[in-house]
Scaffold this motif. Structure first.
Motif, PDB file in Angstrom:
ATOM      1  N   ASN A  47     -53.914 -24.083  26.134  1.00  0.00           N
ATOM      2  CA  ASN A  47     -53.631 -22.904  25.313  1.00  0.00           C
ATOM      3  C   ASN A  47     -54.042 -23.174  23.866  1.00  0.00           C
ATOM      4  N   PRO A  48     -55.061 -22.500  23.345  1.00  0.00           N
ATOM      5  CA  PRO A  48     -55.516 -22.776  21.973  1.00  0.00           C
ATOM      6  C   PRO A  48     -54.474 -22.464  20.914  1.00  0.00           C
ATOM      7  N   ALA A  49     -53.442 -21.710  21.259  1.00  0.00           N
ATOM      8  CA  ALA A  49     -52.387 -21.415  20.287  1.00  0.00           C
ATOM      9  C   ALA A  49     -51.384 -22.562  20.170  1.00  0.00           C
ATOM     10  N   SER A  50     -51.393 -23.463  21.133  1.00  0.00           N
ATOM     11  CA  SER A  50     -50.525 -24.643  21.078  1.00  0.00           C
ATOM     12  C   SER A  50     -51.257 -25.772  20.358  1.00  0.00           C
ATOM     13  N   SER A  51     -50.518 -26.821  19.987  1.00  0.00           N
ATOM     14  CA  SER A  51     -51.159 -27.898  19.227  1.00  0.00           C
ATOM     15  C   SER A  51     -50.417 -29.215  19.417  1.00  0.00           C
ATOM     16  N   ILE A  52     -51.127 -30.295  19.116  1.00  0.00           N
ATOM     17  CA  ILE A  52     -50.564 -31.644  19.131  1.00  0.00           C
ATOM     18  C   ILE A  52     -50.940 -32.280  17.799  1.00  0.00           C
ATOM     19  N   SER A  53     -49.942 -32.670  17.009  1.00  0.00           N
ATOM     20  CA  SER A  53     -50.208 -33.171  15.662  1.00  0.00           C
ATOM     21  C   SER A  53     -49.296 -34.352  15.352  1.00  0.00           C
ATOM     22  N   MET A  54     -49.672 -35.106  14.313  1.00  0.00           N
ATOM     23  CA  MET A  54     -48.901 -36.267  13.884  1.00  0.00           C
ATOM     24  C   MET A  54     -48.184 -35.952  12.573  1.00  0.00           C
ATOM     25  N   THR A  55     -46.931 -36.396  12.458  1.00  0.00           N
ATOM     26  CA  THR A  55     -46.176 -36.201  11.221  1.00  0.00           C
ATOM     27  C   THR A  55     -46.191 -37.445  10.343  1.00  0.00           C
ATOM     28  N   GLY A  56     -46.700 -38.558  10.858  1.00  0.00           N
ATOM     29  CA  GLY A  56     -46.619 -39.842  10.176  1.00  0.00           C
ATOM     30  C   GLY A  56     -45.502 -40.703  10.720  1.00  0.00           C
ATOM     31  N   GLU A  57     -44.515 -40.069  11.358  1.00  0.00           N
ATOM     32  CA  GLU A  57     -43.401 -40.794  11.965  1.00  0.00           C
ATOM     33  C   GLU A  57     -43.174 -40.397  13.416  1.00  0.00           C
ATOM     34  N   ALA A  58     -43.880 -39.354  13.871  1.00  0.00           N
ATOM     35  CA  ALA A  58     -43.677 -38.848  15.228  1.00  0.00           C
ATOM     36  C   ALA A  58     -44.897 -38.047  15.637  1.00  0.00           C
ATOM     37  N   VAL A  59     -44.983 -37.749  16.947  1.00  0.00           N
ATOM     38  CA  VAL A  59     -45.981 -36.801  17.420  1.00  0.00           C
ATOM     39  C   VAL A  59     -45.259 -35.490  17.717  1.00  0.00           C
ATOM     40  N   ARG A  60     -45.795 -34.398  17.193  1.00  0.00           N
ATOM     41  CA  ARG A  60     -45.223 -33.070  17.414  1.00  0.00           C
ATOM     42  C   ARG A  60     -46.093 -32.337  18.433  1.00  0.00           C
ATOM     43  N   ILE A  61     -45.489 -31.927  19.542  1.00  0.00           N
ATOM     44  CA  ILE A  61     -46.215 -31.212  20.591  1.00  0.00           C
ATOM     45  C   ILE A  61     -45.707 -29.771  20.590  1.00  0.00           C
ATOM     46  N   THR A  62     -46.471 -28.887  19.977  1.00  0.00           N
ATOM     47  CA  THR A  62     -46.055 -27.501  19.772  1.00  0.00           C
ATOM     48  C   THR A  62     -46.562 -26.626  20.910  1.00  0.00           C
ATOM     49  N   ALA A  63     -45.630 -25.990  21.610  1.00  0.00           N
ATOM     50  CA  ALA A  63     -45.976 -25.075  22.702  1.00  0.00           C
ATOM     51  C   ALA A  63     -45.765 -23.645  22.225  1.00  0.00           C
ATOM     52  N   SER A  64     -46.822 -22.841  22.308  1.00  0.00           N
ATOM     53  CA  SER A  64     -46.779 -21.473  21.804  1.00  0.00           C
ATOM     54  C   SER A  64     -46.506 -20.474  22.922  1.00  0.00           C
ATOM     55  N   GLU A  65     -45.849 -19.363  22.538  1.00  0.00           N
ATOM     56  CA  GLU A  65     -45.609 -18.266  23.477  1.00  0.00           C
ATOM     57  C   GLU A  65     -46.815 -17.337  23.581  1.00  0.00           C
ATOM     58  N   ALA A  66     -47.804 -17.511  22.700  1.00  0.00           N
ATOM     59  CA  ALA A  66     -48.986 -16.643  22.696  1.00  0.00           C
ATOM     60  C   ALA A  66     -49.869 -16.900  23.916  1.00  0.00           C
ATOM     61  N   ASN A  67     -50.759 -15.960  24.182  1.00  0.00           N
ATOM     62  CA  ASN A  67     -51.732 -16.088  25.278  1.00  0.00           C
ATOM     63  C   ASN A  67     -51.068 -16.285  26.638  1.00  0.00           C
ATOM     64  N   GLY A  68     -49.939 -15.636  26.832  1.00  0.00           N
ATOM     65  CA  GLY A  68     -49.251 -15.757  28.114  1.00  0.00           C
ATOM     66  C   GLY A  68     -48.300 -16.925  28.200  1.00  0.00           C
ATOM     67  N   GLY A  69     -48.157 -17.659  27.099  1.00  0.00           N
ATOM     68  CA  GLY A  69     -47.201 -18.756  27.068  1.00  0.00           C
ATOM     69  C   GLY A  69     -47.790 -20.091  27.481  1.00  0.00           C
ATOM     70  N   SER A  70     -46.972 -21.122  27.350  1.00  0.00           N
ATOM     71  CA  SER A  70     -47.380 -22.500  27.653  1.00  0.00           C
ATOM     72  C   SER A  70     -46.345 -23.099  28.592  1.00  0.00           C
ATOM     73  N   ASP A  71     -46.551 -22.901  29.869  1.00  0.00           N
ATOM     74  CA  ASP A  71     -45.571 -23.327  30.870  1.00  0.00           C
ATOM     75  C   ASP A  71     -46.166 -24.455  31.710  1.00  0.00           C
ATOM     76  N   TYR A  72     -45.347 -25.014  32.580  1.00  0.00           N
ATOM     77  CA  TYR A  72     -45.844 -25.931  33.601  1.00  0.00           C
ATOM     78  C   TYR A  72     -44.971 -25.701  34.823  1.00  0.00           C
ATOM     79  N   TYR A  73     -45.318 -24.620  35.554  1.00  0.00           N
ATOM     80  CA  TYR A  73     -44.451 -24.205  36.652  1.00  0.00           C
ATOM     81  C   TYR A  73     -45.241 -23.345  37.623  1.00  0.00           C
ATOM     82  N   TYR A  74     -45.018 -23.576  38.925  1.00  0.00           N
ATOM     83  CA  TYR A  74     -45.673 -22.794  39.968  1.00  0.00           C
ATOM     84  C   TYR A  74     -45.290 -21.321  39.829  1.00  0.00           C
ATOM     85  N   GLY A  75     -46.254 -20.440  39.894  1.00  0.00           N
ATOM     86  CA  GLY A  75     -46.010 -19.013  39.775  1.00  0.00           C
ATOM     87  C   GLY A  75     -46.094 -18.517  38.354  1.00  0.00           C
TER      88      GLY A  75
END
Length: 499
Positions: A47-75
């Motif tokens: 999903n191009p609306a989601s992103s993976i970025s570094m804060t300097g102390e952690a990795v932030r994995i941002t899941a967006s609701e745009a473009n039909g959402g960012s799920d990992y589930y059958y159906g």
């Protein structure tokens, strides 16, 4: 001796949470403190609306609701952003997660991809995650929900064959067993990683979890401790004694770095050290001291030394270390008559070397070993060693010879261990030959490098002949290779804080 299984199970039931030893993290680890994500991660982000970025102390994995959402589930869809590591065999994983889900269909945690699938597979399993469900925050781990109000959570997951076991912790120290899950169809795992999900059905809030670290431990064969081991300081992000209560304290600016097995004590050669208070269990007249060292300068560097701290003769007891010439030394006392010194250049700079020193009072012989081989030996007679002093790892804090005889080790010291007898040459050689293998945790019957309630139960099952599970015989606390009542009592005392 006949044992009442019901009685022991009743005793064990008093422990509702397991206290973990410091794990030895041997494998791919990421503290996420760099500006860019480590290139060894496989990144999947459909999903191009989601992103993976570094804060300097952690990795932030941002899941967006745009473009039909960012799920990992059958159906639904498999657009969840995720980062994955290839794995195989049995393992253990720990993550630190900072996440505040406020509505349904927000979640973040650990994902598994089964054997035979690639990183982008839709056949994975969100096996452990923090989520919002039923109007509250929960941690779902191996099929069990645990209420969890805090933003911060520590999650551990282990794989042993087809069995996955989950634990949770509020502080990364005290762990609670969350449950187990078995899948006979999933005999191995191709990838394990981190993910975030968000669906658009309950508002527009994105999921923005931050993962502070990813620590991974492969199930390496451990090395059974030789008989007579008294104290062991592994340097694995703690100065605690892995065998007894002779815990160390970091002094100066001492810290930790990647070691020979996992982490080691990192010392600057100026004033860094680990200090262990004088203890009755360390007042030994037969002795072995051994450690792995990685010297980073060619100066005088004490490795292990009992030191009186005032500089009054005799100012130190048994000791070993390295000299500016690249020689190793060892001595049962602070007197020149017992001093052993190897040839120059016997210790290699910027490389791992194994040092050991032994003294046997009955024979009066002391021996210095370098990389598993006896380098020097001397008959010094029957001595009263000054082992009633505090013990230092990496420093001589005081000396009757004056300030020129005071020094600190510069480099890394790992797996420092004290024994109550002089180990034989073959035993020292065996320790050296067990390259990169951790010492076995006493009482760790199931081999996960943790001494906990599961070990006591396994010992009980073995004793009652109701378990055919392969046990880690190297963890026998009395060195007899049998996991029986002695081990059960040892584990229970450990859990109760009595040993």
């Amino acid at each position: 001796m006949n044992i009442s299984g019901k009685l022991l199970i009743g005793i064990m039931a008093f422990w509702v949470a397991s206290t973990w030893h410091s794990l030895a993290w041997a494998g791919f680890n990421d503290e996420f403190n760099s500006a860019a994500l480590d290139s060894r991660w496989e990144v999947v982000n459909p999903n191009p609306a989601s992103s993976i970025s570094m804060t300097g102390e952690a990795v932030r994995i941002t899941a967006s609701e745009a473009n039909g959402g960012s799920d990992y589930y059958y159906g639904s869809n498999y657009n969840a952003p995720r980062i994955l590591q290839p794995v195989s065999g049995d393992w253990m994983l720990e993550i630190k997660l900072d996440f505040n889900p406020t509505t349904d269909y927000q979640g973040a945690g650990i994902i598994l991809i089964p054997q035979g699938q690639d990183a982008s597979s839709s056949n994975g399993n969100r096996i452990a995650e923090k989520a919002f469900s039923g109007g509250a925050k929960v941690i779902r781990s191996v099929g069990t929900n645990v209420p969890w109000t805090a933003n911060l959570a520590y999650i551990r997951l282990s794989k042993n064959g087809c069995t996955y076991t989950g634990w949770v912790s509020a502080d990364g120290t005290d762990w609670t067993l969350n449950g187990t899950w078995e899948d006979s169809s999933q005999t191995d795992t191709a990838y394990v990683g981190l993910f975030s999900i968000r669906q658009p059905w309950t508002g527009s809030a994105t999921s923005t979890p931050e993962f502070d670290y990813f620590r991974f431990a492969e199930n390496l064969e451990c090395m059974a401790l030789p008989e007579g081991a008294v104290s062991w300081w592994g340097g694995d992000m703690t100065a605690a004694d892995g065998l007894a209560d002779n815990n160390g304290v970091l002094i100066g600016g001492a810290g930790y770095a990647d070691g020979y097995t996992d982490q080691a004590f990192a010392l600057d050669g100026v004033d860094d050290a680990v200090r262990i208070t004088a203890a009755q269990s360390l007042k030994l007249q037969n002795l072995t001291m051994e450690a792995w060292i990685f010297p980073e300068s060619d100066g005088f560097g004490p490795v292990l030394e009992f030191n009186e701290e005032s500089g009054v003769l005799p100012s130190y007891g048994p000791n070993m270390g390295i000299l500016a010439s690249g020689a190793a030394y060892g001595s049962a006392t602070s007197y020149a008559s017992t001093f052993l010194e190897s040839g120059a250049g016997a210790v290699t700079l910027y490389a791992w070397n194994h040092l050991a020193f032994t003294y046997d009072i009955s024979s009066g012989v002391e021996t210095l070993f370098i990389n598993g081989v006896a380098a020097e030996q001397k008959s010094v007679g029957s001595l009263i060693m000054k082992t009633n002093y505090p013990l230092y790892i990496g420093r001589r804090p005081a000396s009757h010879n004056g300030p020129d005889d005071i020094a600190s080790f510069h480099g890394l010291i790992d797996e420092a261990t004290i024994y109550s007898r002089a180990l034989s040459a073959s035993e020292i050689q065996s320790i050296f030959n067990k390259e990169r293998h951790n010492k076995c945790w006493p009482g760790d019957a199931d081999g996960d490098r943790i001494t906990d309630l599961a070990d006591a139960i396994l010992c009980l099952q073995i004793l009652a002949a109701t378990s055919q599970e392969k046990a880690n015989a190297g963890a026998a606390v009395d060195g007899d290779g049998a996991l029986d009542l002695r081990e059960i009592l040892f584990i229970l005392r450990k859990l109760a804080g009595l040993s």
